[in-house]
Scaffold this active site. Structure first.
Site, PDB file in Angstrom:
ATOM      1  N   GLY A  13       8.053 -23.681 -12.129  1.00 34.46           N
ATOM      2  CA  GLY A  13       8.124 -23.539 -13.593  1.00 34.46           C
ATOM      3  C   GLY A  13       7.401 -22.298 -14.073  1.00 34.46           C
ATOM      4  N   HIS A  14       7.505 -21.213 -13.315  1.00 39.89           N
ATOM      5  CA  HIS A  14       6.706 -20.013 -13.627  1.00 39.89           C
ATOM      6  C   HIS A  14       7.231 -19.236 -14.832  1.00 39.89           C
ATOM      7  CE1 HIS A  14      10.006 -18.219 -11.447  1.00 39.89           C
ATOM      8  NE2 HIS A  14       9.593 -17.015 -11.815  1.00 39.89           N
ATOM      9  N   SER A 110       0.117 -35.517 -19.354  1.00 40.01           N
ATOM     10  CA  SER A 110       0.052 -35.164 -20.776  1.00 40.01           C
ATOM     11  C   SER A 110      -0.817 -36.206 -21.465  1.00 40.01           C
ATOM     12  CB  SER A 110       1.461 -35.196 -21.366  1.00 40.01           C
ATOM     13  OG  SER A 110       1.373 -35.122 -22.781  1.00 40.01           O
ATOM     14  N   SER A 111      -1.456 -35.819 -22.556  1.00 39.29           N
ATOM     15  CA  SER A 111      -2.317 -36.794 -23.250  1.00 39.29           C
ATOM     16  C   SER A 111      -1.493 -37.929 -23.872  1.00 39.29           C
ATOM     17  CB  SER A 111      -3.160 -36.098 -24.319  1.00 39.29           C
ATOM     18  OG  SER A 111      -2.333 -35.336 -25.155  1.00 39.29           O
ATOM     19  N   CYS A 112      -0.166 -37.739 -23.974  1.00 44.47           N
ATOM     20  CA  CYS A 112       0.656 -38.809 -24.578  1.00 44.47           C
ATOM     21  C   CYS A 112       0.845 -40.000 -23.639  1.00 44.47           C
ATOM     22  CB  CYS A 112       2.008 -38.279 -25.017  1.00 44.47           C
ATOM     23  SG  CYS A 112       3.093 -37.859 -23.664  1.00 44.47           S
ATOM     24  N   TYR A 139       9.224 -39.850 -22.048  1.00 41.42           N
ATOM     25  CA  TYR A 139       8.511 -38.738 -21.398  1.00 41.42           C
ATOM     26  C   TYR A 139       7.175 -39.238 -20.830  1.00 41.42           C
ATOM     27  CZ  TYR A 139       5.808 -34.270 -21.589  1.00 41.42           C
ATOM     28  OH  TYR A 139       5.017 -33.182 -21.335  1.00 41.42           O
ATOM     29  N   LYS A 143       5.738 -39.303 -16.994  1.00 36.58           N
ATOM     30  CA  LYS A 143       4.459 -38.678 -16.627  1.00 36.58           C
ATOM     31  C   LYS A 143       3.545 -39.697 -15.918  1.00 36.58           C
ATOM     32  CE  LYS A 143       4.943 -34.484 -18.002  1.00 36.58           C
ATOM     33  NZ  LYS A 143       4.937 -33.427 -16.991  1.00 36.58           N
ATOM     34  N   PRO A 166      -3.291 -32.220 -19.975  1.00 40.30           N
ATOM     35  CA  PRO A 166      -3.560 -31.302 -21.093  1.00 40.30           C
ATOM     36  C   PRO A 166      -3.247 -31.969 -22.436  1.00 40.30           C
ATOM     37  CG  PRO A 166      -1.994 -30.356 -19.505  1.00 40.30           C
ATOM     38  CD  PRO A 166      -2.143 -31.809 -19.190  1.00 40.30           C
ATOM     39  N   THR A 167      -3.943 -31.537 -23.473  1.00 33.64           N
ATOM     40  CA  THR A 167      -3.564 -31.932 -24.837  1.00 33.64           C
ATOM     41  C   THR A 167      -2.570 -30.879 -25.334  1.00 33.64           C
ATOM     42  OG1 THR A 167      -5.489 -30.740 -25.608  1.00 33.64           O
ATOM     43  CG2 THR A 167      -5.725 -33.105 -25.315  1.00 33.64           C
ATOM     44  N   ASN A 168      -2.445 -30.683 -26.636  1.00 33.90           N
ATOM     45  CA  ASN A 168      -1.492 -29.675 -27.135  1.00 33.90           C
ATOM     46  C   ASN A 168      -1.894 -28.287 -26.694  1.00 33.90           C
ATOM     47  OD1 ASN A 168       0.528 -30.986 -28.547  1.00 33.90           O
ATOM     48  ND2 ASN A 168      -0.796 -31.318 -30.315  1.00 33.90           N
ATOM     49  N   HIS A 182       6.953 -27.850 -29.758  1.00 35.06           N
ATOM     50  CA  HIS A 182       5.817 -28.663 -30.168  1.00 35.06           C
ATOM     51  C   HIS A 182       5.372 -28.263 -31.573  1.00 35.06           C
ATOM     52  CE1 HIS A 182       5.219 -29.212 -25.694  1.00 35.06           C
ATOM     53  NE2 HIS A 182       5.169 -30.444 -26.149  1.00 35.06           N
TER      54      HIS A 182
HETATM   55  N1  LIG Z   1       3.033 -27.461 -23.705  1.00 25.53           N
HETATM   56  C1  LIG Z   1       2.159 -28.426 -23.922  1.00 25.53           C
HETATM   57  O1  LIG Z   1       1.560 -28.531 -24.995  1.00 25.53           O
HETATM   58  C2  LIG Z   1       1.862 -29.413 -22.815  1.00 25.53           C
HETATM   59  C3  LIG Z   1       0.968 -30.460 -23.095  1.00 25.53           C
HETATM   60  C4  LIG Z   1       0.709 -31.388 -22.103  1.00 25.53           C
HETATM   61  C5  LIG Z   1       1.299 -31.274 -20.870  1.00 25.53           C
HETATM   62  N2  LIG Z   1       2.171 -30.252 -20.617  1.00 25.53           N
HETATM   63  C6  LIG Z   1       2.795 -30.213 -19.299  1.00 25.53           C
HETATM   64  O2  LIG Z   1       2.606 -28.947 -18.693  1.00 25.53           O
HETATM   65  C7  LIG Z   1       3.752 -28.641 -17.892  1.00 25.53           C
HETATM   66  C8  LIG Z   1       4.325 -27.302 -18.308  1.00 25.53           C
HETATM   67  O3  LIG Z   1       4.688 -27.351 -19.678  1.00 25.53           O
HETATM   68  P1  LIG Z   1       5.140 -26.050 -20.496  1.00 25.53           P
HETATM   69  O4  LIG Z   1       4.701 -26.227 -21.901  1.00 25.53           O
HETATM   70  O5  LIG Z   1       4.761 -24.820 -19.753  1.00 25.53           O
HETATM   71  O6  LIG Z   1       6.740 -26.226 -20.489  1.00 25.53           O
HETATM   72  P2  LIG Z   1       7.862 -25.101 -20.562  1.00 25.53           P
HETATM   73  O7  LIG Z   1       7.338 -23.873 -21.226  1.00 25.53           O
HETATM   74  O8  LIG Z   1       9.077 -25.752 -21.141  1.00 25.53           O
HETATM   75  O9  LIG Z   1       8.121 -24.745 -19.032  1.00 25.53           O
HETATM   76  C9  LIG Z   1       8.742 -25.658 -18.170  1.00 25.53           C
HETATM   77  C10 LIG Z   1       9.324 -24.898 -17.004  1.00 25.53           C
HETATM   78  O10 LIG Z   1       9.997 -25.845 -16.159  1.00 25.53           O
HETATM   79  C11 LIG Z   1      11.207 -25.263 -15.744  1.00 25.53           C
HETATM   80  N3  LIG Z   1      12.191 -26.287 -15.413  1.00 25.53           N
HETATM   81  C12 LIG Z   1      12.670 -27.280 -16.208  1.00 25.53           C
HETATM   82  N4  LIG Z   1      13.579 -28.001 -15.556  1.00 25.53           N
HETATM   83  C13 LIG Z   1      13.696 -27.454 -14.315  1.00 25.53           C
HETATM   84  C14 LIG Z   1      14.502 -27.740 -13.192  1.00 25.53           C
HETATM   85  N5  LIG Z   1      15.395 -28.754 -13.194  1.00 25.53           N
HETATM   86  N6  LIG Z   1      14.360 -26.979 -12.080  1.00 25.53           N
HETATM   87  C15 LIG Z   1      13.487 -25.945 -12.066  1.00 25.53           C
HETATM   88  N7  LIG Z   1      12.699 -25.611 -13.101  1.00 25.53           N
HETATM   89  C16 LIG Z   1      12.810 -26.366 -14.213  1.00 25.53           C
HETATM   90  C17 LIG Z   1      11.665 -24.442 -16.924  1.00 25.53           C
HETATM   91  O11 LIG Z   1      12.607 -23.509 -16.482  1.00 25.53           O
HETATM   92  P3  LIG Z   1      13.476 -22.612 -17.511  1.00 25.53           P
HETATM   93  O12 LIG Z   1      12.545 -21.502 -17.898  1.00 25.53           O
HETATM   94  O13 LIG Z   1      14.624 -22.173 -16.705  1.00 25.53           O
HETATM   95  O14 LIG Z   1      13.852 -23.522 -18.646  1.00 25.53           O
HETATM   96  C18 LIG Z   1      10.358 -23.835 -17.394  1.00 25.53           C
HETATM   97  O15 LIG Z   1      10.069 -22.656 -16.698  1.00 25.53           O
HETATM   98  C19 LIG Z   1       4.748 -29.803 -18.075  1.00 25.53           C
HETATM   99  O16 LIG Z   1       4.611 -30.739 -17.034  1.00 25.53           O
HETATM  100  C20 LIG Z   1       4.301 -30.421 -19.375  1.00 25.53           C
HETATM  101  O17 LIG Z   1       4.627 -31.791 -19.435  1.00 25.53           O
HETATM  102  C21 LIG Z   1       2.460 -29.323 -21.561  1.00 25.53           C
END
Ligand SMILES: NC(=O)c1ccc[n+]([C@@H]2O[C@H](COP(=O)([O-])OP(=O)(O)OC[C@H]3O[C@@H](n4cnc5c(N)ncnc54)[C@H](OP(=O)(O)O)[C@@H]3O)[C@@H](O)[C@H]2O)c1
Length: 188
Positions: A13-14, A110-112, A139, A143, A166-168, A182
């Site tokens: 997910g880079h 996730s905190s949810c 979701y 998780k 993580p939180t938000n 978000h």
């Molecule tokens: N953002 C927040 O506030 C938050 C809070 C709590 C926890 N988290 C957790 O932190 C993690 C990262 O979140 P984020 O905010 O960075 O999300 P994000 O920006 O949406 O990034 C998610 C990444 O996953 C990739 N992905 C999705 N489906 C895939 C698949 N089938 N195969 C390969 N790659 C796939 C996406 O690829 P594409 O670029 O191609 O779409 C994207 O690069 C998640 O587990 C999330 O639940 C985030």
């Protein structure tokens, strides 16, 4: 387990917000053996594709930041996708990581995952003690399953698979789409 410069680190997910931030940090710290693979060449929801990738690439460490992520509206509108996509991605990555000998894996919860009415500040012991917030229940259940799968590999096989909650978050490469983002990104 101490992180060594020679470790081969796979950031799943880079292109996303969290994955890209961690990749930037690892690059700044000059880790030379970083491994990435975009969704166009590796769909992590594909079980055999993920298994093949891990068997060939053999990373030492995995940062699992690939997931289906969205805000309240997207979570409320698409619970099937949020449940199934996340279960598939995390099951494939965690199981393939174990089978290919990964030494450490970091899963993002996730905190949810905590009950909607958990006492504040939330304690880890609040997990599974009450009903979840209904809008993102699917979701959160995915998780919780990911966290429990990491704990199960640790308990049954001694795997060093851990989770953070993580939180938000907000920052570069965030999703600013008003339908799927978000709250913080939508406000920005
Ligand atoms: N953002 C927040 O506030 C938050 C809070 C709590 C926890 N988290 C957790 O932190 C993690 C990262 O979140 P984020 O905010 O960075 O999300 P994000 O920006 O949406 O990034 C998610 C990444 O996953 C990739 N992905 C999705 N489906 C895939 C698949 N089938 N195969 C390969 N790659 C796939 C996406 O690829 P594409 O670029 O191609 O779409 C994207 O690069 C998640 O587990 C999330 O639940 C985030």
């Amino acid at each position: 387990m101490e992180l060594k410069k020679s470790n081969k680190i796979f950031v799943a997910g880079h292109h996303g917000m969290v994955g890209s931030a961690l990749l930037r940090r690892l690059e700044t710290e000059r880790f030379p053996n970083l491994l990435t693979c975009g969704r166009s060449s590796l769909d992590l929801s594909d079980e055999s594709g993920a298994a093949k990738f891990f068997a060939e690439a053999k990373p030492d460490i995995v940062i699992l930041a690939a997931a289906k992520v969205g805000g309240i509206k997207a979570n409320n509108d698409y619970p099937v996708e949020f449940l199934l996509d996340n279960l598939r991605i995390q099951n494939n990555v965690i199981c393939s990581a174990f089978q290919s000998g990964v030494r450490k894996l970091l899963f993002f919860g996730s905190s949810c995952i905590y009950p909607k009415l958990a006492p504040q500040p939330i304690r880890e012991t609040a997990l599974l003690t009450g009903a979840l917030e209904p809008t993102n229940e699917a979701y959160a259940i995915a998780k919780i399953a990911g966290i429990k799968l990491c704990q199960a590999y640790a308990r049954e096989h001694g795997a060093n698979f851990i989770s953070v909650m993580p939180t938000n978050l907000y920052g570069p490469n965030d999703n600013f789409d008003l339908e799927t983002s978000h709250v913080m990104a939508a406000l920005l």
